[in-house]
Design an enzyme around this catalytic site. Structure first.
Site, PDB file in Angstrom:
ATOM      1  N   ASP A  42       0.886  -1.170   0.000  1.00  0.00           N
ATOM      2  CA  ASP A  42       0.000   0.000   0.000  1.00  0.00           C
ATOM      3  C   ASP A  42       0.915   1.209   0.000  1.00  0.00           C
ATOM      4  OD1 ASP A  42      -2.227   1.938   0.699  1.00  0.00           O
ATOM      5  OD2 ASP A  42      -3.323   0.058   0.947  1.00  0.00           O
ATOM      6  N   GLY A  79      -5.512  -2.075  -4.888  1.00  0.00           N
ATOM      7  CA  GLY A  79      -5.096  -0.696  -4.643  1.00  0.00           C
ATOM      8  C   GLY A  79      -5.775   0.273  -5.589  1.00  0.00           C
ATOM      9  N   GLY A  80      -6.122   1.440  -5.092  1.00  0.00           N
ATOM     10  CA  GLY A  80      -6.698   2.473  -5.951  1.00  0.00           C
ATOM     11  C   GLY A  80      -7.757   3.277  -5.235  1.00  0.00           C
ATOM     12  N   SER A  82     -11.419   4.082  -4.386  1.00  0.00           N
ATOM     13  CA  SER A  82     -12.549   3.139  -4.340  1.00  0.00           C
ATOM     14  C   SER A  82     -13.912   3.825  -4.272  1.00  0.00           C
ATOM     15  CB  SER A  82     -12.385   2.210  -3.141  1.00  0.00           C
ATOM     16  OG  SER A  82     -12.376   2.963  -1.940  1.00  0.00           O
ATOM     17  N   SER A 118     -15.725  -3.238 -10.396  1.00  0.00           N
ATOM     18  CA  SER A 118     -16.815  -2.856  -9.500  1.00  0.00           C
ATOM     19  C   SER A 118     -18.163  -2.944 -10.206  1.00  0.00           C
ATOM     20  CB  SER A 118     -16.588  -1.420  -9.033  1.00  0.00           C
ATOM     21  OG  SER A 118     -17.738  -0.922  -8.395  1.00  0.00           O
ATOM     22  N   HIS A 120     -20.020  -0.686 -10.116  1.00  0.00           N
ATOM     23  CA  HIS A 120     -20.275   0.669 -10.632  1.00  0.00           C
ATOM     24  C   HIS A 120     -19.831   0.828 -12.083  1.00  0.00           C
ATOM     25  CE1 HIS A 120     -21.931   1.766  -6.867  1.00  0.00           C
ATOM     26  NE2 HIS A 120     -20.873   1.260  -6.251  1.00  0.00           N
ATOM     27  N   TYR A 143     -15.602   7.196 -11.231  1.00  0.00           N
ATOM     28  CA  TYR A 143     -15.012   5.995 -10.629  1.00  0.00           C
ATOM     29  C   TYR A 143     -15.386   4.750 -11.449  1.00  0.00           C
ATOM     30  CZ  TYR A 143     -15.069   2.001  -7.396  1.00  0.00           C
ATOM     31  OH  TYR A 143     -14.918   0.765  -6.837  1.00  0.00           O
ATOM     32  N   SER A 172     -20.467  -6.019  -3.036  1.00  0.00           N
ATOM     33  CA  SER A 172     -20.125  -5.403  -1.745  1.00  0.00           C
ATOM     34  C   SER A 172     -19.490  -6.471  -0.861  1.00  0.00           C
ATOM     35  CB  SER A 172     -21.391  -4.888  -1.042  1.00  0.00           C
ATOM     36  OG  SER A 172     -22.235  -4.207  -1.945  1.00  0.00           O
TER      37      SER A 172
HETATM   38  N1  LIG Z   1     -15.297  -2.784  -0.835  1.00  0.00           N
HETATM   39  C1  LIG Z   1     -16.100  -3.234  -1.798  1.00  0.00           C
HETATM   40  O1  LIG Z   1     -17.089  -3.915  -1.548  1.00  0.00           O
HETATM   41  C2  LIG Z   1     -15.768  -2.931  -3.237  1.00  0.00           C
HETATM   42  C3  LIG Z   1     -16.798  -2.947  -4.189  1.00  0.00           C
HETATM   43  C4  LIG Z   1     -16.468  -2.724  -5.520  1.00  0.00           C
HETATM   44  C5  LIG Z   1     -15.137  -2.543  -5.897  1.00  0.00           C
HETATM   45  N2  LIG Z   1     -14.165  -2.507  -4.930  1.00  0.00           N
HETATM   46  C6  LIG Z   1     -12.772  -2.268  -5.368  1.00  0.00           C
HETATM   47  O2  LIG Z   1     -11.892  -3.088  -4.613  1.00  0.00           O
HETATM   48  C7  LIG Z   1     -10.701  -2.377  -4.304  1.00  0.00           C
HETATM   49  C8  LIG Z   1     -10.480  -2.339  -2.794  1.00  0.00           C
HETATM   50  O3  LIG Z   1     -11.626  -1.782  -2.191  1.00  0.00           O
HETATM   51  P1  LIG Z   1     -11.578  -1.273  -0.670  1.00  0.00           P
HETATM   52  O4  LIG Z   1     -12.992  -1.146  -0.230  1.00  0.00           O
HETATM   53  O5  LIG Z   1     -10.635  -2.092   0.100  1.00  0.00           O
HETATM   54  O6  LIG Z   1     -11.008   0.211  -0.900  1.00  0.00           O
HETATM   55  P2  LIG Z   1     -10.167   1.106   0.121  1.00  0.00           P
HETATM   56  O7  LIG Z   1     -10.323   2.518  -0.343  1.00  0.00           O
HETATM   57  O8  LIG Z   1     -10.530   0.799   1.522  1.00  0.00           O
HETATM   58  O9  LIG Z   1      -8.663   0.620  -0.115  1.00  0.00           O
HETATM   59  C9  LIG Z   1      -7.932   0.985  -1.248  1.00  0.00           C
HETATM   60  C10 LIG Z   1      -6.464   1.031  -0.864  1.00  0.00           C
HETATM   61  O10 LIG Z   1      -5.724   1.446  -2.013  1.00  0.00           O
HETATM   62  C11 LIG Z   1      -4.696   2.290  -1.566  1.00  0.00           C
HETATM   63  N3  LIG Z   1      -4.293   3.226  -2.623  1.00  0.00           N
HETATM   64  C12 LIG Z   1      -5.018   4.228  -3.181  1.00  0.00           C
HETATM   65  N4  LIG Z   1      -4.284   4.909  -4.056  1.00  0.00           N
HETATM   66  C13 LIG Z   1      -3.052   4.332  -4.073  1.00  0.00           C
HETATM   67  C14 LIG Z   1      -1.845   4.601  -4.739  1.00  0.00           C
HETATM   68  N5  LIG Z   1      -1.735   5.629  -5.605  1.00  0.00           N
HETATM   69  N6  LIG Z   1      -0.792   3.809  -4.516  1.00  0.00           N
HETATM   70  C15 LIG Z   1      -0.867   2.769  -3.643  1.00  0.00           C
HETATM   71  N7  LIG Z   1      -1.982   2.469  -2.943  1.00  0.00           N
HETATM   72  C16 LIG Z   1      -3.061   3.246  -3.160  1.00  0.00           C
HETATM   73  C17 LIG Z   1      -5.277   3.073  -0.386  1.00  0.00           C
HETATM   74  O11 LIG Z   1      -4.240   3.563   0.470  1.00  0.00           O
HETATM   75  C18 LIG Z   1      -6.163   2.038   0.267  1.00  0.00           C
HETATM   76  O12 LIG Z   1      -5.530   1.388   1.342  1.00  0.00           O
HETATM   77  C19 LIG Z   1     -10.838  -0.994  -4.929  1.00  0.00           C
HETATM   78  O13 LIG Z   1     -10.219  -1.016  -6.206  1.00  0.00           O
HETATM   79  C20 LIG Z   1     -12.332  -0.829  -5.094  1.00  0.00           C
HETATM   80  O14 LIG Z   1     -12.636   0.044  -6.162  1.00  0.00           O
HETATM   81  C21 LIG Z   1     -14.454  -2.684  -3.620  1.00  0.00           C
END
Ligand SMILES: NC(=O)c1ccc[n+]([C@@H]2O[C@H](COP(=O)([O-])OP(=O)(O)OC[C@H]3O[C@@H](n4cnc5c(N)ncnc54)[C@H](O)[C@@H]3O)[C@@H](O)[C@H]2O)c1
Length: 275
Positions: A42, A79-80, A82, A118, A120, A143, A172
């Site tokens: 991260d 990572g990214g 979200s 996602s 989305h 997004y 989710s």
């Molecule tokens: N939580 C869900 O149910 C859900 C649903 C649909 C899609 N997603 C996708 O799954 C992934 C993880 O979701 P999440 O809920 O854990 O999101 P989150 O925002 O909690 O975690 C994302 C992590 O990525 C890291 N990050 C962001 N930009 C970065 C960069 N430039 N370099 C390095 N690290 C970076 C952040 O520090 C963070 O820890 C995301 O891509 C999100 O779009 C999640």
């Protein structure tokens, strides 16, 4: 025991990006049956235990990403950015970041990636629609657009370089459904880990689009095209229905009408309401 006799065995290295995030925290400590070493990455250092190692890097820095990927392994790319955000934030984390991840994978000889897409990416489909992997994308936010881009990137690197990706259109992922919409979109952590196992062990992965949901009764999505993965979700949101709060939404409101829920009504970044 492997499901198929030709399954790949436990791998030596599994790399998790976004490991400090919500999903990263839920899956931590549950991956050691899949790989000898779990690399957590991260933006900042992560306190590790057992077979984990921490390798911080910013996804916007190609050389830093290459450094994390050096040594090989499969990748769970979480990572990214979200949530909806100003375009510059989405661009850096999800457009540049996803390109860097795939390009670094190519340069470092990585062969298999889970791309966290996602719901989305398809959020403007109505809830009555039954979608499968061939349904057109209908992103509900910037997004969501970045997830469509990431899916295309995964496909390009598969066709051109043979890097296999499991494109996971996550509903989710959570310990339990948080609202009425999640009775359809919920994906349990255990079903998620089971899917990682199939991604790692299946002999040929290809580049499938998988809808990330448990065995929910109220499903909008159809995963029959990816039955070859041998993934059988075992949890159901139905077990949580009685505990799931009522949204109090009128069924004609856009957030109740479309699959993307509240994302379809998010103010657009850059407009007066969105900044
Ligand atoms: N939580 C869900 O149910 C859900 C649903 C649909 C899609 N997603 C996708 O799954 C992934 C993880 O979701 P999440 O809920 O854990 O999101 P989150 O925002 O909690 O975690 C994302 C992590 O990525 C890291 N990050 C962001 N930009 C970065 C960069 N430039 N370099 C390095 N690290 C970076 C952040 O520090 C963070 O820890 C995301 O891509 C999100 O779009 C999640």
């Amino acid at each position: 025991m492997p499901i198929f006799p030709t399954d790949r065995p436990k791998i030596s290295r599994l790399i998790v990006t976004g490991a400090a995030g919500g999903i990263g925290r839920m899956i931590r400590g549950r991956l050691d049956h899949l790989a000898d070493e779990v690399v957590l990455s991260d933006r900042t250092d992560i306190h590790v235990s057992g077979n984990e190692v921490s390798r911080p890097c910013d996804l916007t820095d190609l050389n830093a990403v290459r450094g994390v990927l050096r040594g090989g392994g499969d990748i769970l790319h979480f990572g990214g950015q979200s949530l909806e955000a100003p375009f510059e934030t989405i661009r850096d984390a999800n457009l540049i970041g996803t390109y860097n991840l795939y390009e670094a994978a190519r340069l470092e000889g990585i062969r298999r990636i889970l791309f966290a897409s996602s719901n989305h990416a398809i959020g403007f489909h109505p809830r009555e629609a039954r979608l499968d992997a061939d349904s057109p994308t209908r992103p509900d936010t910037l997004y969501g657009v970045s997830k469509v881009y990431g899916e295309a990137m995964a496909r390009l690197y598969y066709e051109k370089f043979g890097i296999e990706s499991l494109i996971l259109r996550i509903g989710s992922i959570a310990p339990k459904p948080a609202d009425q919409r999640q009775l359809a979109t919920w994906m349990s952590v255990e079903d998620t880990i089971r899917l990682f196992g199939r991604m790692i062990h299946v002999t040929r992965l290809g580049c499938p689009i998988v809808y990330g949901m448990s065995d929910n009764a109220e499903a909008w999505w159809d995963n029959r095209q990816t039955a070859y993965l041998g993934w059988h979700p075992q949890d159901s949101a139905e077990d949580w229905r009685a505990d799931t709060p009522d949204d109090g939404w009128h069924p004609d409101e856009p957030k109740a009408r479309y699959q993307g829920g509240v994302f379809v009504t998010h103010p657009h970044p850059g407009t007066e309401e969105g900044t």
